[in-house]
Design a protein around this motif. Structure first.
Motif, PDB file in Angstrom:
ATOM      1  N   THR A  47      23.719  25.831  26.418  1.00 49.20           N
ATOM      2  CA  THR A  47      22.409  25.852  25.793  1.00 49.20           C
ATOM      3  C   THR A  47      22.508  26.747  24.573  1.00 49.20           C
ATOM      4  N   ASP A  48      22.130  26.203  23.422  1.00 52.02           N
ATOM      5  CA  ASP A  48      22.355  26.936  22.184  1.00 52.02           C
ATOM      6  C   ASP A  48      21.627  28.269  22.117  1.00 52.02           C
ATOM      7  N   PHE A  49      20.367  28.261  22.567  1.00 50.01           N
ATOM      8  CA  PHE A  49      19.583  29.470  22.306  1.00 50.01           C
ATOM      9  C   PHE A  49      19.854  30.589  23.305  1.00 50.01           C
ATOM     10  N   VAL A  50      20.568  30.297  24.349  1.00 54.76           N
ATOM     11  CA  VAL A  50      20.853  31.357  25.316  1.00 54.76           C
ATOM     12  C   VAL A  50      22.269  31.887  25.077  1.00 54.76           C
ATOM     13  N   PRO A  51      22.395  33.177  24.722  1.00 59.74           N
ATOM     14  CA  PRO A  51      23.736  33.707  24.461  1.00 59.74           C
ATOM     15  C   PRO A  51      24.569  33.725  25.731  1.00 59.74           C
TER      16      PRO A  51
END
Ligand code: HEM
Ligand SMILES: [Cu+2]
Lengths: 593, 223
Positions: free
Chosen positions: A476-480
């Motif tokens: 998931t892109d927004f979760v580092p």
């Protein structure tokens, strides 16, 4: 004559004789309470194990082959519903409600003991039906504890065949059980108090349980009705909650129903349900705090009115759970306002607990530790509630781990803290034995610190946007990527907390067998349950004479008296004053018991 | 806070004091109070049902069937709307009257009359249920309405009608059984020592069931 106060009724008529009538088909409120409590703690442990399994998956995804996505959803659902209803509601009301109401108000039993007994057996049945869903084809429901249609009953959701049926039936049976018990609790509090026990002299525990029961009697109907309607949608194909919908590529036979109606009904039950478990906790923690701080509760009347006000308001805030459901935006405005108003009586209660401690003679006993721990966890959860109550702040946070953290703090951990406080506090009365101190303190510190290790990081995950009810994050892109490390650490903490509960179970068993004798009133408490003739109290509670009440429940550290507490059943004349040193009240008490 | 007596000041204060005094909060037998509380709880059940019904009726996508036609009887070629329901409502309200009389005779200790009136009430109740069964048959067989479908319009019509009237019918049936049990016990003299509050408690339940019917009647048949 049925309207004679129970205290005046002849009591010798039906004492149970055989083992069965004494401990199994018992009509004694104390035995029923213990039965309720044992079953509730048992299912609670199952729910705890389920949470551990979920945490394993979240912390170390793909390492455990037996937790597939379906299983994860089933664990979530069963964990949530068991914790909220079959553990907390049952333990607070069926367990402590049953045990404390008659003893605290000076009655000999509930007004209708037979109905009370039935209540327990129905509860047991509902638990068995629920647990049976683990063994049916397809397993238990995976719809989430909120059971939202359409997905709850459509193929693709785990347990959509049998699990959901058993879940709904079990809930219906639970509600019947609750109603039988609840009618008893309310009538007993209203009609069977001992002489002198006015409503405004009742301990806050009784107030909390009393108001919570009334909430239950008014809120559970909404759940019952929606369960019935969903059962019909599922079994005979009505469309109460089901719109025209395509499922697995095929048009279903449903048409024109309203899924959002279910959400309204569910939360009309669901929000008061939060207070059904919170109000008894509020009451019981007040009594524990006052007793172990040797101080009267600060603002008794305010506390009572706050309980009543919270109870009333809790029926007009439900749609704060539905800000993202697509309902009319004006609703959001109304429900945000009511939600923030309910914070006022709640805050009053928190201030009063803190003020009760102020300048008190605080004894850091195990129950006191848990009670103080509750103030921390509850304040914490309450503050995040203010975020979520505002529509605009809630929108980005809804369905993230921030919500998971919030409700665990406020209605998961906090009531559990009080339950532990209550068990450590009343165990000596229930069994006549003290719980082990060292084990108790170890249990407290691990649990208290552990919950923060578990839930504090979850708030942060929520800010990152990690969604709740996800089996795995995947890419998931927004979760580092670092979120995964946090998840792993949470899991470790959660497992430690989970295992630490074994200390508690061990303590219960050990103390039951070898615990040190407690005597009738180990905490020097004022309320009536500590003044019984026998410990544990026998059938009928009071021996020959019912107690007479002369004062409120919080006469601790009254100036110019010899001892720092005056039980409720001691008349003014018998209170040992500082000057009259010759005659101490404890000696008198000694004669009596 | 340590005197056992309470001074009953006047006004609101007095009411509060009085209510919270150490006597029983309500001057009622336990069973009666419990029945009252149960009925309030049951009111919530029926309210939720009726609100769901209103919601469904207002949001459903298909047309709601014309109630004055669906619920009409065909008598000698004449189309008489609401006839059956009028009779049913009349019967139920009459039964409330007979029940009230039964309570009066019970307190006067007239066991025979009480028994007769309770039996009569039960018979009226049973005939209500029978007529409801007749109406259901008519809807199902003649008009083809099912819980899951409805040739005349919105599917929710059948679903919610059968659900609510069925739930109410179950209440009436339970009430009839309750009446029979208590009536037989009254005749046997079971309550000679205990007192006859139980008849009034039964009556409370019965009046409640009638009252609920009035609401169902208004919302289903007149709307
Ligand atoms: C050690 C204690 C606990 C742990 C580790 C734990 C853990 C969890 C986890 C991992 C989830 C799933 C979150 C998600 O994927 O969205 C969850 C959900 C939930 N938990 Fe707990 N929990 C604990 C105690 C409790 C307690 C005491 C309650 C009582 C109120 C509770 C009530 C719930 C509810 C209502 C849900 C939501 C279920 C759903 O989304 O349908 N939990 N918990
Ligand atoms: Cu809420």
């Amino acid at each position: 004559m049925s309207n004679v106060a129970i205290a005046d009724q002849p009591d010798d008529s039906h004492h149970p004789k055989t083992f069965i009538t004494k401990y199994v088909w018992s009509q004694d409120h104390k035995v029923i309470a213990i039965q309720y409590g044992t079953v509730a703690i048992f299912v609670g442990l199952i729910a705890l194990v389920l949470s551990g399994l979920m945490r394993l998956q979240l912390g170390f995804p793909d390492s455990f082959s037996f937790i597939d996505p379906s299983a994860y959803y089933q664990f979530i659902t069963m964990h949530g519903i068991i914790m909220v209803i079959y553990l907390l509601t049952a333990l607070f009301l069926g367990g402590f409600g049953n045990y404390l109401i008659p003893l605290m108000i000076g009655a000999r039993d509930m007004v209708f003991p037979y109905l009370n007994m039935l209540s327990f057996w129905f509860y047991l049945l509902s638990v068995l039906v629920l647990l049976a869903s683990f063994f049916v084809p397809g397993g238990p429901s995976g719809a989430g504890w909120t059971l939202y249609p359409p997905q709850a009953i459509l193929p693709g959701t785990p347990g959509a065949d049998w699990g959901i049926l058993l879940m709904l039936i079990s809930l219906a049976i639970f509600i019947i059980a609750f109603t039988m018990g609840g009618l008893n609790y309310v009538t007993t509090v209203l009609q069977a108090r001992a002489k002198g026990m006015t409503l405004m002299r009742m301990p806050l525990s009784v107030w909390g349980i009393f108001v919570a029961t009334i909430l239950g009697l008014f809120a559970f109907p909404a759940l019952l009705v929606s369960a019935i309607m969903m059962l019909l949608d599922k079994t005979i194909g009505t469309s109460f909650f089901m719109p025209a919908i395509i499922s697995l590529g095929e048009q279903t036979g449903y048409t024109g129903g309203s899924p959002i109606l279910f959400q309204h009904l569910f939360w009309f039950f669901g929000h008061p349900e939060v207070y059904i478990v919170a109000l008894p906790a509020f009451g019981m923690v007040s009594d524990v705090l006052a007793t172990h701080a040797r101080k009267n509760i600060f603002g008794y009347r305010q506390m009572v009115w706050a309980i009543v006000a919270i109870g009333g308001l809790s029926f007009v805030v439900w749609a704060h759970h539905m800000y993202v459901s697509g309902m009319n935006p004006y609703f959001g405005f109304f429900f945000a306002t009511t939600t923030l108003i309910i914070a006022i009586p709640t805050a009053i209660k928190v201030y009063n607990w803190v003020l009760t401690l102020w300048k008190g003679n605080i004894h850091l006993t195990t129950p006191m530790l848990f009670a103080i721990g509750f103030i921390f966890t509850f304040t914490h959860g309450g503050l995040t509630g203010l975020f979520l109550g505002n529509v605009v702040v809630d929108l980005p946070l809804s369905d993230t781990y921030f919500v998971v953290a919030h409700f665990h703090m406020v209605m998961g951990v906090s009531p559990i803290m009080v339950l532990f406080a209550a068990i450590y506090h009343w165990f000596p009365k229930i069994t006549g034995k003290m719980l082990h101190k060292g084990l108790g303190k170890a249990h407290f510190w691990i649990t208290f610190l552990g919950t923060f290790a578990v839930y504090l990081p979850m708030h942060y995950l929520g800010f990152l946007g990690v969604p709740r009810r996800y089996y795995a994050m995947g890419d998931t892109d927004f979760v580092p990527a670092s979120a995964q490390d946090l998840n792993a650490s949470i899991t470790v903490a959660a497992l430690i907390v989970g295992v630490a509960q074994l200390i508690f179970i061990y303590n219960l068993i050990l103390s039951l067998r070898k615990g040190e004798k407690s005597g009738p009133n180990p905490w020097n408490a004022t309320t009536l349950e500590w003044q019984t003739e026998n410990t544990p109290p026998t059938h009928g509670n009071w021996g020959e004479h019912s107690p007479v009440v002369y004062r409120w429940a919080y006469d601790y550290s009254v100036p110019n008296t010899l001892e720092d507490f005056i039980p409720q059943n001691i008349p003014d004349e018998a209170v040992a004053k500082e000057s009259t040193t010759s005659k101490s009240r404890s000696q008198e008490n000694g004669d009596k018991s | 806070m340590s005197d056992a007596t309470i001074d009953t000041t006047k006004g609101i204060e007095g009411v509060v004091e009085d209510w919270s005094a150490d006597k029983q909060t309500f001057g009622l037998p336990w069973g009666k109070l419990m029945m009252w509380i149960f009925l309030v709880s049951d009111t919530f059940i029926f309210s939720v049902f009726l609100i769901s019904y209103m919601n469904a009726r207002m949001t459903t996508t298909a047309e709601w069937p014309p109630t004055s036609e669906v619920f009409a009887l065909e008598i000698a070629g004449q189309h008489v709307p609401l006839l059956l329901i009028a009779i049913m409502t009349f019967i139920l309200i009459t039964s409330s009257g007979t029940m009230a009389m039964a309570v009066k005779f019970a307190y006067e200790g007239n066991r025979k009359r009480t028994f007769q009136l309770m039996m009569f009430t039960a018979i009226l109740g049973a005939s209500f249920v029978a007529m409801q069964a007749f109406e259901w048959t008519k809807l199902i067989v003649d008009e083809g309405i099912r819980p899951w479908e409805n040739p005349l319009g919105a599917a929710q019509f059948g679903a919610i009608f059968f659900l609510i009237t069925g739930f109410h019918g179950m209440h009436v049936t339970a009430g009839v059984i309750y009446l029979l049990v208590i009536a037989l016990r009254v005749r046997r003299g079971h309550y000679e020592n205990k007192g006859y509050h139980i008849v009034e408690i039964t009556g409370l339940y019965w009046h409640f069931v009638d009252l609920v019917w009035v609401f169902i009647f208004a919302f289903f048949y007149l709307w």
